[in-house]
Design a protein around this motif. Structure first.
Motif, PDB file in Angstrom:
ATOM      1  N   ARG A   8      39.996  32.860  36.646  1.00  0.00           N
ATOM      2  CA  ARG A   8      39.391  34.056  36.064  1.00  0.00           C
ATOM      3  C   ARG A   8      39.900  35.260  36.857  1.00  0.00           C
ATOM      4  NH1 ARG A   8      35.507  31.813  39.379  1.00  0.00           N
ATOM      5  NH2 ARG A   8      34.587  33.255  40.909  1.00  0.00           N
ATOM      6  N   PRO A   9      39.715  36.477  36.359  1.00  0.00           N
ATOM      7  CA  PRO A   9      40.205  37.644  37.095  1.00  0.00           C
ATOM      8  C   PRO A   9      39.653  37.686  38.524  1.00  0.00           C
ATOM      9  CG  PRO A   9      39.618  38.274  34.865  1.00  0.00           C
ATOM     10  CD  PRO A   9      39.172  36.846  35.039  1.00  0.00           C
ATOM     11  N   GLY A  10      40.550  37.883  39.469  1.00  0.00           N
ATOM     12  CA  GLY A  10      40.180  37.939  40.877  1.00  0.00           C
ATOM     13  C   GLY A  10      40.473  36.684  41.648  1.00  0.00           C
ATOM     14  N   ASN A  11      40.750  35.558  40.967  1.00  0.00           N
ATOM     15  CA  ASN A  11      41.067  34.319  41.678  1.00  0.00           C
ATOM     16  C   ASN A  11      42.438  34.397  42.346  1.00  0.00           C
ATOM     17  OD1 ASN A  11      39.502  32.041  39.285  1.00  0.00           O
ATOM     18  ND2 ASN A  11      38.673  32.941  41.131  1.00  0.00           N
ATOM     19  N   CYS A  12      42.517  33.846  43.550  1.00  0.00           N
ATOM     20  CA  CYS A  12      43.800  33.738  44.251  1.00  0.00           C
ATOM     21  C   CYS A  12      44.524  32.492  43.760  1.00  0.00           C
ATOM     22  CB  CYS A  12      43.568  33.659  45.752  1.00  0.00           C
ATOM     23  SG  CYS A  12      45.078  33.450  46.715  1.00  0.00           S
ATOM     24  N   CYS A  13      45.714  32.677  43.205  1.00  0.00           N
ATOM     25  CA  CYS A  13      46.495  31.555  42.666  1.00  0.00           C
ATOM     26  C   CYS A  13      47.534  31.038  43.657  1.00  0.00           C
ATOM     27  CB  CYS A  13      47.196  31.982  41.376  1.00  0.00           C
ATOM     28  SG  CYS A  13      46.070  32.380  40.021  1.00  0.00           S
ATOM     29  N   PHE A  14      48.182  31.946  44.387  1.00  0.00           N
ATOM     30  CA  PHE A  14      49.252  31.550  45.305  1.00  0.00           C
ATOM     31  C   PHE A  14      49.144  32.364  46.588  1.00  0.00           C
ATOM     32  CE2 PHE A  14      50.974  31.273  40.959  1.00  0.00           C
ATOM     33  CZ  PHE A  14      51.227  29.911  40.893  1.00  0.00           C
ATOM     34  N   VAL A  15      49.599  31.756  47.698  1.00  0.00           N
ATOM     35  CA  VAL A  15      49.690  32.447  48.980  1.00  0.00           C
ATOM     36  C   VAL A  15      51.073  32.179  49.558  1.00  0.00           C
ATOM     37  CG1 VAL A  15      48.683  32.783  51.259  1.00  0.00           C
ATOM     38  CG2 VAL A  15      47.228  32.034  49.356  1.00  0.00           C
ATOM     39  N   VAL A  16      51.781  33.238  49.892  1.00  0.00           N
ATOM     40  CA  VAL A  16      53.133  33.130  50.451  1.00  0.00           C
ATOM     41  C   VAL A  16      53.091  33.511  51.931  1.00  0.00           C
ATOM     42  CG1 VAL A  16      55.490  34.025  50.378  1.00  0.00           C
ATOM     43  CG2 VAL A  16      54.248  33.576  48.244  1.00  0.00           C
ATOM     44  N   ALA A  40      45.020  36.445  40.021  1.00  0.00           N
ATOM     45  CA  ALA A  40      44.927  36.401  38.561  1.00  0.00           C
ATOM     46  C   ALA A  40      44.202  37.635  38.038  1.00  0.00           C
ATOM     47  CB  ALA A  40      44.193  35.147  38.119  1.00  0.00           C
ATOM     48  N   GLU A  41      44.675  38.123  36.905  1.00  0.00           N
ATOM     49  CA  GLU A  41      44.001  39.240  36.234  1.00  0.00           C
ATOM     50  C   GLU A  41      43.480  38.835  34.858  1.00  0.00           C
ATOM     51  OE1 GLU A  41      46.700  42.517  36.143  1.00  0.00           O
ATOM     52  OE2 GLU A  41      46.754  42.745  38.339  1.00  0.00           O
ATOM     53  N   ASP A  42      43.613  37.545  34.534  1.00  0.00           N
ATOM     54  CA  ASP A  42      43.221  37.054  33.213  1.00  0.00           C
ATOM     55  C   ASP A  42      42.382  35.793  33.358  1.00  0.00           C
ATOM     56  OD1 ASP A  42      45.005  38.624  31.058  1.00  0.00           O
ATOM     57  OD2 ASP A  42      46.196  38.288  32.877  1.00  0.00           O
ATOM     58  N   ASP A  43      41.665  35.469  32.290  1.00  0.00           N
ATOM     59  CA  ASP A  43      40.823  34.286  32.221  1.00  0.00           C
ATOM     60  C   ASP A  43      41.565  33.216  31.432  1.00  0.00           C
ATOM     61  OD1 ASP A  43      38.760  32.411  31.658  1.00  0.00           O
ATOM     62  OD2 ASP A  43      37.268  33.988  31.909  1.00  0.00           O
ATOM     63  N   GLY A  44      41.907  32.103  32.073  1.00  0.00           N
ATOM     64  CA  GLY A  44      42.654  31.061  31.386  1.00  0.00           C
ATOM     65  C   GLY A  44      42.931  29.880  32.289  1.00  0.00           C
TER      66      GLY A  44
END
Length: 340
Positions: free
Chosen positions: A323-331, A267-271
């Motif tokens: 928030r920016p820097g969080n890992c959302c998905f892993v492939v 992620a590069e955004d806060d949401g």
């Protein structure tokens, strides 16, 4: 760092060379405001009988991952030393402060133990625990099982994890142990080349190494726990420490995957992020993976996230808030064995 320092500063209440079953602790010094000469009592158990390999089993490296510690505690209580050929060394809650706090990192020093090896016997508590295991316990071992799940922040397909071996022979032994575990998939994970993990340090000391990822979400998965219980016994039978009758039949060899340099979507955004696919879904590089929504700014359009690699959706962030820097998905991508 001199390995003898770890042995001098930390002490064990068990004798690692004594036959039979022992349950005790190794004590890491902790001098704090209300206890000048206190310790962190890290649980350890030893079951030794006859002649055979030494297998070290670790759980609780992250304190919010539960299937491993539960499985190891059961084995400590249930195994009869007469069924063991060799030696089992259990560290079921290695990062005890984090386990007690149900946190990934230790509340004492805020350090991730699995980025702390080979440790520092003169460092903070987490680094001292890592140093004792690396300097005193690892040299006894022929094989190492490191039981993880996704913890509070990730949900991951239950899988055996293959530590890349330093030699073709070690790598083949790691793959064979992962296949014996009995998961539908096994994934080669080098943690982006980070040498500070427990499995990387164990591999450097020449051991056969296998890890796991057993679901996650900060809960105990019924299916993953059942798989972990079977898988650990399967690996111990494969290594010759437990009799074959204690293993469960494996229906088929696992499909092999690895995590390449583009496996992670950050992620590069806060949401608040919206995933679009379930775990195990086949995905393609460039495909829409999810969206980040801005709940406090309803006029702003969501930001789209796209997969960077092709394969299957192996892991997915559990909390919706990002928030920016969080890992959302892993492939995880299909694994190609290196050419000899």
């Amino acid at each position: 760092m001199d390995r003898n320092i770890s042995q001098k500063l930390a002490t064990a209440t068990v004798d690692f060379d004594k036959p039979g079953k022992q349950v005790g602790f190794f004590h890491i010094p902790l001098s704090v405001h209300d206890d000048a000469w206190g310790v962190v009592p890290v649980p350890v158990a030893v079951i030794k009988n006859g002649v055979g390999p030494t297998v070290i089993l670790e759980g609780g490296n992250h304190g919010d991952e539960y299937e491993g510690p539960i499985t190891l505690g059961e084995l400590i209580r249930e195994l009869d030393p007469a069924d063991v050929q060799g030696r089992l060394i259990f560290i079921p809650a290695i990062n005890l402060p984090a386990v007690n706090a149900a946190r990934r990192t230790s509340p004492i020093d805020e350090i991730n133990m699995n980025r702390s090896f080979p440790g520092d016997p003169l460092g903070t508590t987490t680094r001292q625990i890592a140093a004792y295991v690396n300097d005193v316990i690892f040299p006894m071992g022929d094989a190492f099982l490191d039981l993880h799940s996704g913890g509070s922040s990730l949900d991951i397909i239950p899988s055996a994890v293959i530590e890349p071996g330093a030699t073709p022979e070690q790598h083949a032994a790691n793959v064979a142990a992962a296949k014996a575990f009995g998961t539908e998939i096994a994934v080669v994970i080098d943690n982006r080349g980070d040498p500070r993990t427990a499995t990387a340090s164990a591999a450097l000391q020449g051991m056969t190494v296998i890890g796991t990822e057993m679901a996650g979400g900060g809960t105990v998965s019924i299916d993953a726990l059942a798989l972990c219980r079977r898988g650990v016994r399967n690996v111990l039978a494969h290594l010759g420490v437990l009799p074959a009758r204690m293993a469960s039949p494996v229906a088929a060899e696992p499909r092999l995957y690895d995590l390449g340099p583009k496996a992670h979507v950050i992620a590069e955004d806060d949401g608040v992020y919206e995933p679009l696919h379930k775990l195990g879904t086949a995905v393609e590089a460039g495909q829409l993976a999810g969206r980040i929504h801005f709940l406090a700014n309803p006029g702003r359009m969501p930001v789209e996230l796209h997969y960077r690699a092709s394969g299957i959706l192996y892991g997915r962030r559990q909390p919706g808030r990002v928030r920016p820097g969080n890992c959302c998905f892993v492939v995880a991508s299909p694994y190609t064995a290196p050419q000899a």
